[in-house]
Write a protein that holds these residues in place. Structure first.
Motif, PDB file in Angstrom:
ATOM      1  N   LYS A   1       0.815  -1.230   0.000  1.00 20.94           N
ATOM      2  CA  LYS A   1       0.000   0.000   0.000  1.00 20.94           C
ATOM      3  C   LYS A   1       0.846   1.277   0.000  1.00 20.94           C
ATOM      4  CE  LYS A   1      -2.241  -1.663   3.645  1.00 20.94           C
ATOM      5  NZ  LYS A   1      -1.832  -3.073   3.620  1.00 20.94           N
ATOM      6  N   MET A   2       1.865   1.316   0.871  1.00 19.02           N
ATOM      7  CA  MET A   2       2.638   2.553   0.990  1.00 19.02           C
ATOM      8  C   MET A   2       3.556   2.750  -0.222  1.00 19.02           C
ATOM      9  SD  MET A   2       1.550   4.036   3.625  1.00 19.02           S
ATOM     10  CE  MET A   2       2.695   5.224   4.261  1.00 19.02           C
TER      11      MET A   2
ATOM     12  N   SER B   1       5.376 -11.971  -4.280  1.00 18.14           N
ATOM     13  CA  SER B   1       4.225 -12.639  -4.909  1.00 18.14           C
ATOM     14  C   SER B   1       3.966 -12.129  -6.333  1.00 18.14           C
ATOM     15  CB  SER B   1       2.969 -12.493  -4.037  1.00 18.14           C
ATOM     16  OG  SER B   1       2.279 -11.324  -4.359  1.00 18.14           O
TER      17      SER B   1
ATOM     18  N   THR C   1       1.123  -9.539  -6.702  1.00 16.48           N
ATOM     19  CA  THR C   1       1.493  -8.130  -6.466  1.00 16.48           C
ATOM     20  C   THR C   1       2.267  -7.583  -7.658  1.00 16.48           C
ATOM     21  OG1 THR C   1       1.600  -8.507  -4.093  1.00 16.48           O
ATOM     22  CG2 THR C   1       2.752  -6.570  -4.915  1.00 16.48           C
TER      23      THR C   1
ATOM     24  N   VAL D   1       8.815  -2.688   3.286  1.00 20.07           N
ATOM     25  CA  VAL D   1       8.284  -3.993   3.729  1.00 20.07           C
ATOM     26  C   VAL D   1       7.780  -3.842   5.162  1.00 20.07           C
ATOM     27  CG1 VAL D   1       9.840  -5.326   2.253  1.00 20.07           C
ATOM     28  CG2 VAL D   1      10.555  -4.760   4.594  1.00 20.07           C
TER      29      VAL D   1
ATOM     30  N   GLU E   1      18.386 -13.094   2.810  1.00 24.95           N
ATOM     31  CA  GLU E   1      18.504 -12.791   1.366  1.00 24.95           C
ATOM     32  C   GLU E   1      19.799 -12.045   1.049  1.00 24.95           C
ATOM     33  OE1 GLU E   1      14.931 -11.184  -0.540  1.00 24.95           O
ATOM     34  OE2 GLU E   1      13.764 -11.902   1.163  1.00 24.95           O
TER      35      GLU E   1
ATOM     36  N   HIS F   1      -0.966   7.103   6.609  1.00 26.86           N
ATOM     37  CA  HIS F   1      -1.571   6.411   5.464  1.00 26.86           C
ATOM     38  C   HIS F   1      -2.300   7.363   4.503  1.00 26.86           C
ATOM     39  CE1 HIS F   1      -5.929   5.045   6.647  1.00 26.86           C
ATOM     40  NE2 HIS F   1      -5.737   6.305   6.906  1.00 26.86           N
TER      41      HIS F   1
HETATM   42  N1  LIG Z   1       0.118   1.409   5.928  1.00 21.02           N
HETATM   43  C1  LIG Z   1       0.320   2.474   6.692  1.00 21.02           C
HETATM   44  O1  LIG Z   1      -0.594   3.235   7.006  1.00 21.02           O
HETATM   45  C2  LIG Z   1       1.708   2.806   7.182  1.00 21.02           C
HETATM   46  C3  LIG Z   1       1.938   4.024   7.841  1.00 21.02           C
HETATM   47  C4  LIG Z   1       3.232   4.311   8.277  1.00 21.02           C
HETATM   48  C5  LIG Z   1       4.259   3.411   8.055  1.00 21.02           C
HETATM   49  N2  LIG Z   1       4.003   2.238   7.414  1.00 21.02           N
HETATM   50  C6  LIG Z   1       5.104   1.303   7.197  1.00 21.02           C
HETATM   51  O2  LIG Z   1       5.230   1.060   5.821  1.00 21.02           O
HETATM   52  C7  LIG Z   1       5.713  -0.271   5.610  1.00 21.02           C
HETATM   53  C8  LIG Z   1       4.895  -0.901   4.507  1.00 21.02           C
HETATM   54  O3  LIG Z   1       3.546  -0.928   4.919  1.00 21.02           O
HETATM   55  P1  LIG Z   1       2.374  -1.317   3.899  1.00 21.02           P
HETATM   56  O4  LIG Z   1       1.120  -0.963   4.590  1.00 21.02           O
HETATM   57  O5  LIG Z   1       2.686  -0.795   2.546  1.00 21.02           O
HETATM   58  O6  LIG Z   1       2.551  -2.921   3.886  1.00 21.02           O
HETATM   59  P2  LIG Z   1       2.004  -3.980   2.800  1.00 21.02           P
HETATM   60  O7  LIG Z   1       0.894  -3.422   2.028  1.00 21.02           O
HETATM   61  O8  LIG Z   1       1.806  -5.258   3.540  1.00 21.02           O
HETATM   62  O9  LIG Z   1       3.249  -4.157   1.818  1.00 21.02           O
HETATM   63  C9  LIG Z   1       4.420  -4.837   2.162  1.00 21.02           C
HETATM   64  C10 LIG Z   1       5.113  -5.258   0.878  1.00 21.02           C
HETATM   65  O10 LIG Z   1       6.364  -5.871   1.210  1.00 21.02           O
HETATM   66  C11 LIG Z   1       6.528  -6.963   0.308  1.00 21.02           C
HETATM   67  N3  LIG Z   1       7.541  -7.900   0.827  1.00 21.02           N
HETATM   68  C12 LIG Z   1       7.455  -8.764   1.877  1.00 21.02           C
HETATM   69  N4  LIG Z   1       8.608  -9.435   2.008  1.00 21.02           N
HETATM   70  C13 LIG Z   1       9.442  -8.987   1.031  1.00 21.02           C
HETATM   71  C14 LIG Z   1      10.769  -9.302   0.641  1.00 21.02           C
HETATM   72  N5  LIG Z   1      11.506 -10.208   1.299  1.00 21.02           N
HETATM   73  N6  LIG Z   1      11.310  -8.659  -0.415  1.00 21.02           N
HETATM   74  C15 LIG Z   1      10.611  -7.718  -1.091  1.00 21.02           C
HETATM   75  N7  LIG Z   1       9.330  -7.372  -0.763  1.00 21.02           N
HETATM   76  C16 LIG Z   1       8.760  -8.009   0.279  1.00 21.02           C
HETATM   77  C17 LIG Z   1       5.147  -7.554   0.189  1.00 21.02           C
HETATM   78  O11 LIG Z   1       5.110  -8.364  -0.973  1.00 21.02           O
HETATM   79  P3  LIG Z   1       3.804  -9.215  -1.402  1.00 21.02           P
HETATM   80  O12 LIG Z   1       2.820  -8.222  -1.887  1.00 21.02           O
HETATM   81  O13 LIG Z   1       4.349 -10.059  -2.490  1.00 21.02           O
HETATM   82  O14 LIG Z   1       3.362  -9.953  -0.177  1.00 21.02           O
HETATM   83  C18 LIG Z   1       4.317  -6.276   0.057  1.00 21.02           C
HETATM   84  O15 LIG Z   1       4.282  -5.841  -1.292  1.00 21.02           O
HETATM   85  C19 LIG Z   1       5.600  -0.999   6.953  1.00 21.02           C
HETATM   86  O16 LIG Z   1       6.893  -1.232   7.468  1.00 21.02           O
HETATM   87  C20 LIG Z   1       4.852  -0.055   7.844  1.00 21.02           C
HETATM   88  O17 LIG Z   1       5.394  -0.051   9.155  1.00 21.02           O
HETATM   89  C21 LIG Z   1       2.760   1.924   6.961  1.00 21.02           C
END
Ligand SMILES: NC(=O)c1ccc[n+]([C@@H]2O[C@H](COP(=O)([O-])OP(=O)(O)OC[C@H]3O[C@@H](n4cnc5c(N)ncnc54)[C@H](OP(=O)(O)O)[C@@H]3O)[C@@H](O)[C@H]2O)c1
Length: 268
Positions: free
Chosen positions: A12-13, A38, A41, A71, A83, A121
Motif C-alpha cells: 500500500k505505501m 508474490s 502483487t 516492507v 537474502e 496512510h
Molecule cells: N500502511 C500504513 O498506514 C503505514 C503508515 C506508516 C508506516 N508504514 C510502514 O510502511 C511499511 C509498509 O507498509 P504497507 O502498509 O505498505 O505494507 P504492505 O501493504 O503489507 O506491503 C508490504 C510489501 O512488502 C513486500 N515484501 C514482503 N517481504 C518482502 C521481501 N523479502 N522482499 C521484497 N518485498 C517483500 C510484500 O510483498 P507481497 O505483496 O508479495 O506480499 C508487500 O508488497 C511498513 O513497514 C509499515 O510499518 C505503513
C-alpha cells in the motif's frame, strides 16, 4: 531513461509513493522499479503503473541508486540476513518501516546513506504528513532529493530522530483520531435527519476545508475558531459544550499517550 529509484516491497505505501512520483513528474515510470515476492502483487503493480517489477530485492538494489524500503517490520531481518541484501556506498536507503531506527539501519547497511521516515496512510491520497530524519553522511543535495521524493505524497518535514516518536503521535496515528471525529459528527447528522452518506461527506469535507484554512491562511487555529463564532450564535454553543466536555484535553492526552507508547516501543 535509466533507473533512478527502486522499491523493496510493493504494498500500500510503496504504491502510494510510486503513484505520487509519477503523477508529480518526479520520475517517469521507466525510472522506477520495485520488487515483491508474490506474482499477484508484481502483476498488479506492473499493470497499474507500468513500472518494471522484480521478484528479488537484490535485483532492485543492484539497479537503483535510491532505494525505498517498504516492507513490514517483520520482513526486515530476513531481507538483510537471509537474502543478503546489501546497499553499497553512495546509495541512499529511505526506510518507511515503523520503528526501524537509524542505528538499526546502520547495523544492516553501514555504507549506505540512510533516511528514516514516519509517514501516515494519507499518503495513499497524496495528502500524507510525515517526518523524516537523515544520517549525518547525507549531503544537502541528497536531502533535497529525498524531500522532493517524499513531498510527492504530502507534507514532509525534517526532524531530529529524537522527535520521531512525536511525529508518530501527531501524524502517524492521528488519522485514526480524526476519523473518530468525522464519524461522531456524521452520527449527529443522521440523528438530525441527514442520510449517512451525506453526513459523512459533509463532515469529512468540513475537516478537509478547516485543515486547508489553517495551512493556507497561516492563522492560529484559535483565531480561525473565533472567526466562526458569532456572538450569541449557534457555533459558540457547540464550542462551549466541547470545552465543558474536555475535548482539548482528551485529544492532547490521546496524542501524548500514543507518543509515550511509541517511545516505549523504540526502546525494545
Ligand atoms: N500502511 C500504513 O498506514 C503505514 C503508515 C506508516 C508506516 N508504514 C510502514 O510502511 C511499511 C509498509 O507498509 P504497507 O502498509 O505498505 O505494507 P504492505 O501493504 O503489507 O506491503 C508490504 C510489501 O512488502 C513486500 N515484501 C514482503 N517481504 C518482502 C521481501 N523479502 N522482499 C521484497 N518485498 C517483500 C510484500 O510483498 P507481497 O505483496 O508479495 O506480499 C508487500 O508488497 C511498513 O513497514 C509499515 O510499518 C505503513
Amino acid at each position: 531513461m535509466s533507473v533512478q529509484i527502486g522499491f523493496i516491497g510493493a504494498g500500500k505505501m510503496a504504491e502510494a509513493l510510486i503513484g505520487g512520483l509519477v503523477s508529480k513528474n518526479v520520475f517517469s515510470k521507466d525510472e522506477i522499479i520495485a520488487c515483491a515476492p508474490s506474482q499477484l502483487t508484481r502483476d498488479r503493480v506492473e499493470s497499474i503503473y507500468g513500472i518494471k517489477m522484480y521478484e528479488k530485492a537484490t535485483d532492485v538494489v543492484s539497479k537503483a541508486d535510491i532505494i525505498v524500503l517498504a516492507v513490514k517490520p517483520k520482513n526486515v531481518q530476513d531481507l538483510f540476513e537471509k537474502e543478503k541484501v546489501t546497499i553499497g556506498k553512495g546509495k541512499i536507503l529511505i526506510s518507511i518501516v515503523a520503528g526501524l531506527t537509524l542505528t538499526k539501519m546502520n547495523y544492516y547497511v553501514p555504507d549506505a546513506k540512510k533516511v528514516r521516515v514516519m509517514p501516515n496512510h494519507c499518503c495513499m491520497v497524496l495528502e500524507g504528513a510525515m517526518g523524516y530524519t537523515c544520517d549525518p553522511s547525507m549531503e544537502s543535495t541528497d536531502i533535497k532529493r529525498v524531500n522532493e521524493i517524499l513531498s510527492s505524497v504530502g507534507l514532509a518535514v525534517e526532524v531530529p530522530e529524537s522527535q520521531m516518536d512525536a511525529v508518530t503521535g501527531i501524524a502517524g496515528s492521528s488519522p485514526a483520531f480524526l476519523y473518530m471525529v468525522i464519524d461522531a459528527m456524521a452520527e449527529a447528522g443522521v440523528l438530525n435527519g441527514l442520510s449517512r452518506d451525506q453526513a459523512v461527506e459533509l463532515a469529512a469535507q468540513s475537516m478537509l476545508g478547516s485543515a486547508k484554512m489553517v495551512l493556507e491562511t497561516k492563522k492560529h487555529p484559535e483565531q480561525l475558531r473565533d472567526e466562526v463564532c458569532s456572538p450569541g450564535g449557534t457555533t459558540i454553543v457547540g464550542v462551549k459544550i466541547l470545552e465543558d466536555l474536555g475535548l482539548r484535553s482528551a485529544i492532547a492526552s490521546a496524542v501524548d499517550g500514543t507518543i509515550a507508547k511509541s517511545r516505549e516501543m523504540s526502546q525494545e
